[in-house]
Structure formats: C-alpha cells, structure tokens
Design a protein around this motif. Sequence first.
Motif, PDB file in Angstrom:
ATOM      1  N   ILE A  82      13.650  18.846 -33.598  1.00 52.03           N
ATOM      2  CA  ILE A  82      15.017  18.548 -33.132  1.00 52.03           C
ATOM      3  C   ILE A  82      15.887  18.106 -34.307  1.00 52.03           C
ATOM      4  CG2 ILE A  82      16.412  17.006 -31.693  1.00 52.03           C
ATOM      5  CD1 ILE A  82      14.138  17.007 -29.643  1.00 52.03           C
ATOM      6  N   VAL A  83      15.308  17.260 -35.171  1.00 52.34           N
ATOM      7  CA  VAL A  83      16.054  16.798 -36.350  1.00 52.34           C
ATOM      8  C   VAL A  83      16.352  17.994 -37.265  1.00 52.34           C
ATOM      9  CG1 VAL A  83      15.950  15.364 -38.430  1.00 52.34           C
ATOM     10  CG2 VAL A  83      15.112  14.462 -36.249  1.00 52.34           C
ATOM     11  N   VAL A  92      16.698  21.238 -36.545  1.00 53.95           N
ATOM     12  CA  VAL A  92      17.765  22.089 -35.993  1.00 53.95           C
ATOM     13  C   VAL A  92      19.118  21.371 -36.100  1.00 53.95           C
ATOM     14  CG1 VAL A  92      18.637  23.098 -33.856  1.00 53.95           C
ATOM     15  CG2 VAL A  92      16.248  23.389 -34.476  1.00 53.95           C
ATOM     16  N   SER A  93      19.125  20.093 -35.790  1.00 59.90           N
ATOM     17  CA  SER A  93      20.376  19.325 -35.853  1.00 59.90           C
ATOM     18  C   SER A  93      20.910  19.282 -37.280  1.00 59.90           C
ATOM     19  CB  SER A  93      20.142  17.890 -35.358  1.00 59.90           C
ATOM     20  OG  SER A  93      19.636  17.884 -34.056  1.00 59.90           O
ATOM     21  N   VAL A 130      20.310  21.418 -39.780  1.00 60.72           N
ATOM     22  CA  VAL A 130      20.797  22.751 -40.192  1.00 60.72           C
ATOM     23  C   VAL A 130      22.192  22.998 -39.620  1.00 60.72           C
ATOM     24  CG1 VAL A 130      20.416  25.236 -39.877  1.00 60.72           C
ATOM     25  CG2 VAL A 130      18.516  23.769 -40.548  1.00 60.72           C
ATOM     26  N   ALA A 131      22.386  22.613 -38.361  1.00 60.11           N
ATOM     27  CA  ALA A 131      23.711  22.773 -37.735  1.00 60.11           C
ATOM     28  C   ALA A 131      24.753  21.922 -38.441  1.00 60.11           C
ATOM     29  CB  ALA A 131      23.626  22.387 -36.260  1.00 60.11           C
ATOM     30  N   PHE A 132      24.374  20.721 -38.826  1.00 66.04           N
ATOM     31  CA  PHE A 132      25.277  19.819 -39.546  1.00 66.04           C
ATOM     32  C   PHE A 132      25.702  20.433 -40.886  1.00 66.04           C
ATOM     33  CE2 PHE A 132      25.319  16.616 -42.960  1.00 66.04           C
ATOM     34  CZ  PHE A 132      26.436  15.878 -42.599  1.00 66.04           C
ATOM     35  N   ILE A 168      25.788  23.592 -41.795  1.00 63.35           N
ATOM     36  CA  ILE A 168      26.674  24.747 -41.587  1.00 63.35           C
ATOM     37  C   ILE A 168      28.081  24.265 -41.255  1.00 63.35           C
ATOM     38  CG2 ILE A 168      27.181  26.713 -40.078  1.00 63.35           C
ATOM     39  CD1 ILE A 168      24.168  27.076 -39.671  1.00 63.35           C
ATOM     40  N   THR A 169      28.142  23.299 -40.328  1.00 70.39           N
ATOM     41  CA  THR A 169      29.439  22.876 -39.813  1.00 70.39           C
ATOM     42  C   THR A 169      30.250  22.099 -40.845  1.00 70.39           C
ATOM     43  OG1 THR A 169      28.411  22.723 -37.643  1.00 70.39           O
ATOM     44  CG2 THR A 169      30.543  21.683 -37.886  1.00 70.39           C
ATOM     45  N   GLU A 170      29.601  21.176 -41.529  1.00 71.74           N
ATOM     46  CA  GLU A 170      30.333  20.298 -42.441  1.00 71.74           C
ATOM     47  C   GLU A 170      30.561  20.914 -43.822  1.00 71.74           C
ATOM     48  OE1 GLU A 170      31.817  17.608 -41.533  1.00 71.74           O
ATOM     49  OE2 GLU A 170      30.953  17.580 -39.505  1.00 71.74           O
ATOM     50  N   ARG A 175      24.269  27.255 -45.555  1.00 70.59           N
ATOM     51  CA  ARG A 175      23.239  27.816 -44.689  1.00 70.59           C
ATOM     52  C   ARG A 175      21.862  27.631 -45.292  1.00 70.59           C
ATOM     53  NH1 ARG A 175      27.791  29.433 -43.516  1.00 70.59           N
ATOM     54  NH2 ARG A 175      28.373  30.445 -41.560  1.00 70.59           N
ATOM     55  N   GLU A 231      17.808  27.996 -44.385  1.00 70.00           N
ATOM     56  CA  GLU A 231      16.832  28.509 -43.425  1.00 70.00           C
ATOM     57  C   GLU A 231      15.921  27.376 -42.958  1.00 70.00           C
ATOM     58  OE1 GLU A 231      16.585  31.628 -42.163  1.00 70.00           O
ATOM     59  OE2 GLU A 231      18.398  32.140 -43.265  1.00 70.00           O
ATOM     60  N   ILE A 232      15.518  27.466 -41.711  1.00 70.20           N
ATOM     61  CA  ILE A 232      14.624  26.455 -41.154  1.00 70.20           C
ATOM     62  C   ILE A 232      13.331  26.369 -41.985  1.00 70.20           C
ATOM     63  CG2 ILE A 232      13.227  25.835 -39.131  1.00 70.20           C
ATOM     64  CD1 ILE A 232      16.149  25.523 -38.560  1.00 70.20           C
ATOM     65  N   ARG A 285      14.653  12.171 -26.457  1.00 64.14           N
ATOM     66  CA  ARG A 285      15.314  12.853 -27.578  1.00 64.14           C
ATOM     67  C   ARG A 285      15.769  14.249 -27.181  1.00 64.14           C
ATOM     68  NH1 ARG A 285      12.870  13.862 -32.131  1.00 64.14           N
ATOM     69  NH2 ARG A 285      14.798  13.621 -33.263  1.00 64.14           N
ATOM     70  N   SER A 299      16.332  27.791 -33.600  1.00 64.70           N
ATOM     71  CA  SER A 299      17.091  27.545 -34.829  1.00 64.70           C
ATOM     72  C   SER A 299      17.767  28.821 -35.327  1.00 64.70           C
ATOM     73  CB  SER A 299      16.174  26.968 -35.897  1.00 64.70           C
ATOM     74  OG  SER A 299      15.096  27.842 -36.109  1.00 64.70           O
ATOM     75  N   MET A 344      20.705  29.510 -33.073  1.00 62.47           N
ATOM     76  CA  MET A 344      21.777  28.572 -33.385  1.00 62.47           C
ATOM     77  C   MET A 344      22.490  28.936 -34.688  1.00 62.47           C
ATOM     78  SD  MET A 344      21.602  24.583 -34.268  1.00 62.47           S
ATOM     79  CE  MET A 344      21.038  25.093 -35.882  1.00 62.47           C
ATOM     80  N   LEU A 368      26.419  29.717 -34.868  1.00 62.55           N
ATOM     81  CA  LEU A 368      27.334  28.902 -35.671  1.00 62.55           C
ATOM     82  C   LEU A 368      27.957  29.721 -36.801  1.00 62.55           C
ATOM     83  CD1 LEU A 368      25.476  25.460 -35.987  1.00 62.55           C
ATOM     84  CD2 LEU A 368      27.159  26.181 -34.313  1.00 62.55           C
ATOM     85  N   LEU A 386      24.111  20.229 -28.466  1.00 52.94           N
ATOM     86  CA  LEU A 386      24.169  20.222 -29.929  1.00 52.94           C
ATOM     87  C   LEU A 386      24.969  21.425 -30.441  1.00 52.94           C
ATOM     88  CD1 LEU A 386      22.959  19.046 -32.655  1.00 52.94           C
ATOM     89  CD2 LEU A 386      21.233  20.825 -32.420  1.00 52.94           C
ATOM     90  N   TYR A 423      28.958  21.566 -32.287  1.00 54.04           N
ATOM     91  CA  TYR A 423      29.303  22.184 -33.570  1.00 54.04           C
ATOM     92  C   TYR A 423      30.207  23.406 -33.385  1.00 54.04           C
ATOM     93  CZ  TYR A 423      26.097  19.028 -35.919  1.00 54.04           C
ATOM     94  OH  TYR A 423      25.489  17.908 -36.425  1.00 54.04           O
ATOM     95  N   LEU A 436      33.726  23.987 -35.287  1.00 52.07           N
ATOM     96  CA  LEU A 436      33.923  25.151 -36.150  1.00 52.07           C
ATOM     97  C   LEU A 436      34.991  26.101 -35.612  1.00 52.07           C
ATOM     98  CD1 LEU A 436      30.180  25.936 -36.951  1.00 52.07           C
ATOM     99  CD2 LEU A 436      31.904  25.253 -38.621  1.00 52.07           C
TER     100      LEU A 436
END
Lengths: 79, 334
Positions: free
Chosen positions: A36-37, A39-40, A42-44, A46-48, A52, A54-55, B38, B216, B219, B223, B255, B259, B263
């Motif tokens: 979960i961390v 994925v979160s 990676v999204a952070f 990209i967004t901020e 990019r 990769e996992i 979580r 992932s 996602m 994104l 989540l 985002y 975006l």
Amino acid sequence: MNKNLICAEIAKLLDLPLSAITDELPISEESGWDSIVTVSFVAFLITEFDCRMEIEELMATLTVGDLWGRIETKVGVMQ
Amino acid sequence: MSLRFDGVQICAITAALPKTQLEIKSLAPLYGEIEVRRMIESTGVSSVRVAEKLRTSDLCVEAARHLLKNAGVSPSDIEAIVVVTQTPDDFMPGVAMSVHERLGLSRDCLTFDLNYGCPGFVYGLLQVAMLVRSGLKNVLLCAGDVTSKLIKQGDRHLQAVFGDGVGAALLGPGSEQIDFLFDTDGAGKPYLHTPLNYDLSPEKVATVGHLQMDGSQVMTFALSRVPSMVKKLLEQCGLKQTDIDLAFFHQANLLMLKYLKKLSGFTVSQWITDLAETGNTGSASIPLLISRLKTGPETRFNKVMLCGFGIGLSIGVAIASLKETQRISPIEVG
C-alpha cells in the motif's frame, strides 16, 4: 525537487515521526513499507514531481538513502 | 480517437445494487486488524455489495425495469439494448439475450453485449449514441458486473475494493451532444485480466480463472494518461476546465481519485467521490455515481465529464449534458 516534502510524505505513509526518516531507514516490511505504501508513494511521485518510478524499481531499493539516488537520476538533484 | 455525436440525449440513468453487504472490517480475522484498517484508509471503501447468487442478468433486468418504470417508457418501445459486462451469466450467449427475454422486448429489438470493464460505461455510451444517430428512439444501456464471483479467496486487495452492481441508462434523440475521446494501450492487457482456459481434452473442461490485477501498473497508467486526456478533450470541445459543472470519474479507489483530481485540475465543487459504501463497481461506477448523487437546486448539469479507465489498458472520456436527464436513485436487489 524538495527532499523535505518527500520525507514528510514517507513519514505520513509509514506513520512515523519526520525525525525517523533517515537515509538508513530500510524500504522493507520491517519499517512498515508494504504494497500500500509502495503504490501510494509511486502515485505521490507522479503527482507532485511528474516522476515515474516503476514498482519493481522501488521494491528493489534497499534504503531511503538509496531512494534519493534513484529519484535524483530521474529528476535532478534535490534541494 | 475522438468522436462527436449531435442530437443525442441521455434521458434517464439509474443503477441496481445487490442487497447483501460485505463490511470490509469483517475481514479482520482473515487479514489482521491493522492491514484491514490500512486498506480501508487507502481505498476509501468501507463496504461493498456482493451479488452472491444473483447474476449479472438479474441486476441488469432489475436496473432496466426500475429505469423504464420511472422514465415512463414501455419495454415494447425499446429498439435496442446493449449490455456492457465482463461477468456474463454464460460464456455464450450474451447477457443481453437474457435481459431481452425477461423484459419482454420485441423481436425487432437489436440485442448484444460489449465485453468491457471499468471504462465500459463510456464505451457503451458511444455504441448507444451511434444507434441513436442511426435513427433509433429508445436505446437501453446496461453496464456492470458481479466481479466478486471472479475474486480468489484470500486476495485481500481485490476483495476489499471490488463491489457488484449494474448501471442502466436510456438514450434517445434530443438537442444535446456527446463528445468522446478514447485511449488504448493493448500492451497493458496482462495488468488486469481474467484468463480463460480452452483446454477441452476429454478430462478437462474450459475454465475461467480468477481476476488478476497489478494495481500499481493500472494506477501508473491512469495517473500518466487520464489528466492529458481530460485536457485534450476540453481543448477539442473549446471548453475551459471551469466550464465543467461536475466530473464523474470511475470510482477505482480513493487513493487514485485523490491524485487524479489533483492532476486533472478539478476543484472540490466539481469533483464527486462516492465509493465508501459500494466500492469499485467497474463499468457500473459512473451511472451509480450519477444516480446516487444528492444535489440541491443550485447544482448544474449543463456540462459534465464522464471518465472511465482500466481494463485494456484503456480510457474513455466523454463530455455530455445531464441537465435534462432523469436521475433515478438506485434500486436494491435480492
């Protein structure tokens, strides 16, 4: 790229105090860094930062210090 | 691929949900309290609806009956029905055939399925809009799945986010237009799929596998691609972001939606999130979102954006008007 912002996000995701986010902190289940961390985070990125990662790349990263190196190779030196 | 259809009206929208609820916190004995907490925090899903013995056709029939009754349209007036699903009752024939029979639709009624998942409502709208532009007056669209039947026991990430449901819409000729934009990356096929084993040797029969998702990858795709698609369609329509009254995005998980909102540049007042009680219902999520929305008289529906993304991997974005659309609260089935 702002290193403090990333540290704050990692602290939030791991539910740790900011002071606990050191270069030595392992990126592994032992520090609470689970899927979960991952994925979160990676999204952070990209967004901020339009960064990019990769996992698989993130999962192969051993410590937070190692993570800075990988991010900097993508987006330049962090402040 | 971008397309525009003039003279098409979304007349009514509703949805059908199974009555049975699965509280995600009830999974704690299986996965642990901390893990479940979580998961709820990251997905934003507290409970999902589970079809149990209900099939996709059962939900489609009830959604369609509810829609037609409230819209005051007789089944005999339906000239075409399109069912979008990836959980058909049988491998063949399609779900639409069963719905056709049970609704008592006419022999003249054009009847077929589309195999599509999360972006499926937008793809279904495209198909139906084409039929309306071809001269049909009452076209029924059903979109949704009973995804819970495909989830492997113990796959906590899927179990905690996917819910069952079907959306239904009635389209016909009118003064509005719908603009579409689509994006496909077929190389993303392995990241969200359900395998079909065609081994028909004497000892074996064809079998359907479990739903497999690399969340992932899906996602990262969404994104990376959705925000630029949103901007591109706005530009093509000569619209500004502020011209959109409401954005109805596929309710994948909290989540991703958090985002995507950032975006895509939508404001709080434009952005609708509603998945806590229903989860990710695949192609039903957009009509479910629209039909569950509680609004005041000041809420405008002149220009709305509909955006579905996922399976394929693919994206479908549309800009339409819902100002004349009858929004009917969902019906519970079971």
